[in-house]
Enzyme design. Structure first.
Site, PDB file in Angstrom:
ATOM      1  N   VAL A   1     144.641  17.577 151.804  1.00 21.02           N
ATOM      2  CA  VAL A   1     144.748  17.950 153.213  1.00 21.02           C
ATOM      3  C   VAL A   1     144.500  19.440 153.369  1.00 21.02           C
ATOM      4  O   VAL A   1     144.972  20.244 152.553  1.00 21.02           O
ATOM      5  CB  VAL A   1     146.154  17.611 153.766  1.00 21.02           C
ATOM      6  CG1 VAL A   1     146.295  18.050 155.219  1.00 21.02           C
ATOM      7  CG2 VAL A   1     146.443  16.121 153.622  1.00 21.02           C
ATOM      8  N   CYS A   2     143.768  19.802 154.426  1.00 23.53           N
ATOM      9  CA  CYS A   2     143.612  21.222 154.784  1.00 23.53           C
ATOM     10  C   CYS A   2     143.697  21.337 156.297  1.00 23.53           C
ATOM     11  O   CYS A   2     144.355  20.530 156.956  1.00 23.53           O
ATOM     12  CB  CYS A   2     142.309  21.797 154.229  1.00 23.53           C
ATOM     13  SG  CYS A   2     140.822  21.099 154.980  1.00 23.53           S
ATOM     14  N   VAL A   3     143.029  22.332 156.857  1.00 23.20           N
ATOM     15  CA  VAL A   3     143.092  22.550 158.299  1.00 23.20           C
ATOM     16  C   VAL A   3     142.240  21.539 159.055  1.00 23.20           C
ATOM     17  O   VAL A   3     142.712  20.856 159.972  1.00 23.20           O
ATOM     18  CB  VAL A   3     142.644  23.982 158.653  1.00 23.20           C
ATOM     19  CG1 VAL A   3     142.667  24.193 160.166  1.00 23.20           C
ATOM     20  CG2 VAL A   3     143.516  25.004 157.953  1.00 23.20           C
TER      21      VAL A   3
END
Length: 368
Positions: free
Chosen positions: A75-77
């Site tokens: 997961v990231c932005v």
């Protein structure tokens, strides 16, 4: 579009909800961003900046803590850097996929739960924002309360249940998320209900006040004026339940300070005490269905008035003055972008393409 290298936020949410221990959520954002807003149960390796610059060593050196037998969702932005993270994990023998859309995608997840012991009420949970909305049905008709901006969610639910949406309502002018109320009402060509004190500059709404009723099939949904969180906050009595909006939560109450300075906040806290007192007068078995949750794991999120009084007395103090002082002394950080969100929801500003990003982040509408 999906592939064998990515996973949808909806699937991640469903598997976490079901307690799938084979899914390991690995968030690679910077630590401060992760601490502010994250997926419950996820794990943080703060290597976002390194991965953005093409440096994978930090992540590779952290893999000892990642279980080799789990499926990993990175997961990231926005779902770009997490793709690089997933590739690094796959190169090291892991079954890894990037969560599409990152935390922005997470904010668009909605999950539906029918409320036990309350006939015809469905709670819609947004795990990424802490927002709760409701579909109240009777026969083949439905009222939608506090919808998020992704109105297709409610239309799809209604279609899947052969329901006709006959009305839409907001318990108040929200400060934490863009309301889908007016858009959904316009799309379905039905009334949009809101108390006039929260309408401000809106021109497409139907005013409701204390004692009014909204007809849904053969059921009448009663309007209770419960100001404090906002000047025009209302709750809805639905049979043996009360949709309490941001007036009453399961472990807290609404904050009174998002409409002005200290004098307005004090006035709001005073009104809030009286509104809570009114809700406390409902039968003990009345199921309170709030507009938000924090870290409660119960789904659907509900508690009876009697249970809430037994646990914290709704107030936690003995007098109105003590309540007001306690509320004003214990206010958390304000919701991100709340002024602009409020302007959109009261007609002072038009929603734009960036509206979806305005509501990203943790929910801070509770008083503590």
């Amino acid at each position: 579009m999906s592939s064998n290298t990515d996973i949808s936020p909806t699937e991640v949410a469903a598997r976490l909800r079901d307690g799938d221990e084979d899914l390991y959520v690995l968030d690679v954002r910077n630590e401060d961003e992760y601490e502010e807003w994250n997926i419950d149960g996820s794990h943080n390796v703060p290597v976002y900046d390194q991965l953005s610059g093409g440096n994978t060593l930090g992540l590779e050196h952290s893999l000892d803590d990642v279980p080799e037998d789990a499926e990993v969702a990175t997961v990231c932005v926005a779902g770009v850097v997490s793709q690089r993270a997933a590739q690094v994990l796959r190169n090291n023998g892991y079954d890894a996929k990037s969560m599409r859309g990152g935390m922005r995608g997470w904010a668009m997840v909605y999950q539906a739960y029918d409320v036990p012991d309350v006939d015809g009420v469905t709670q819609i949970v947004r795990p990424g924002t802490g927002c709760l909305s409701y579909v109240v049905q009777d026969g083949d008709e439905a009222l939608v309360v506090d919808p998020g901006q992704h109105v297709q969610v409610y239309q799809n639910l209604a279609e899947s249940r052969d329901l006709e949406i006959v009305a839409v309502a907001d318990t108040h002018a929200h400060a934490d998320h863009i309301s889908g109320g007016r858009d959904l009402a316009a799309a379905e060509d039905v009334p949009y209900y809101l108390h006039e004190k929260d309408a401000r500059e809106l021109d497409r709404y139907t005013a409701v006040e204390d004692g009014d009723e909204i007809a849904v099939g053969e059921r009448d949904v009663d309007v209770l004026f419960t100001p404090g969180h906002t000047r025009g906050s209302i709750s809805f009595r639905v049979g043996d339940a009360a949709l309490t909006g941001d007036t009453l939560f399961v472990r807290s109450v609404g904050r009174p300070d998002l409409e002005g300075g200290s004098d307005v906040a004090r006035e709001g806290a005073t009104l809030l005490f009286d509104s809570l007192d009114r809700l406390a007068d409902l039968p003990d078995g009345t199921v309170a269905l709030p507009g938000h949750f924090s870290d409660e794991e119960m789904r659907p999120l509900a508690a009876t008035i009697g249970e809430l009084e037994a646990n914290n007395g709704l107030f936690g103090v003995d007098t109105k003055s003590e309540f007001v002082d306690t509320i004003l002394e214990d206010l958390p950080d304000t919701p991100a972008n709340y002024n602009r969100i409020k302007r959109v929801n009261t007609g002072k500003e038009q929603a734009t393409a960036e509206a979806e990003t305005l509501e990203l982040g943790p929910n801070n509408c509770a008083s503590n």
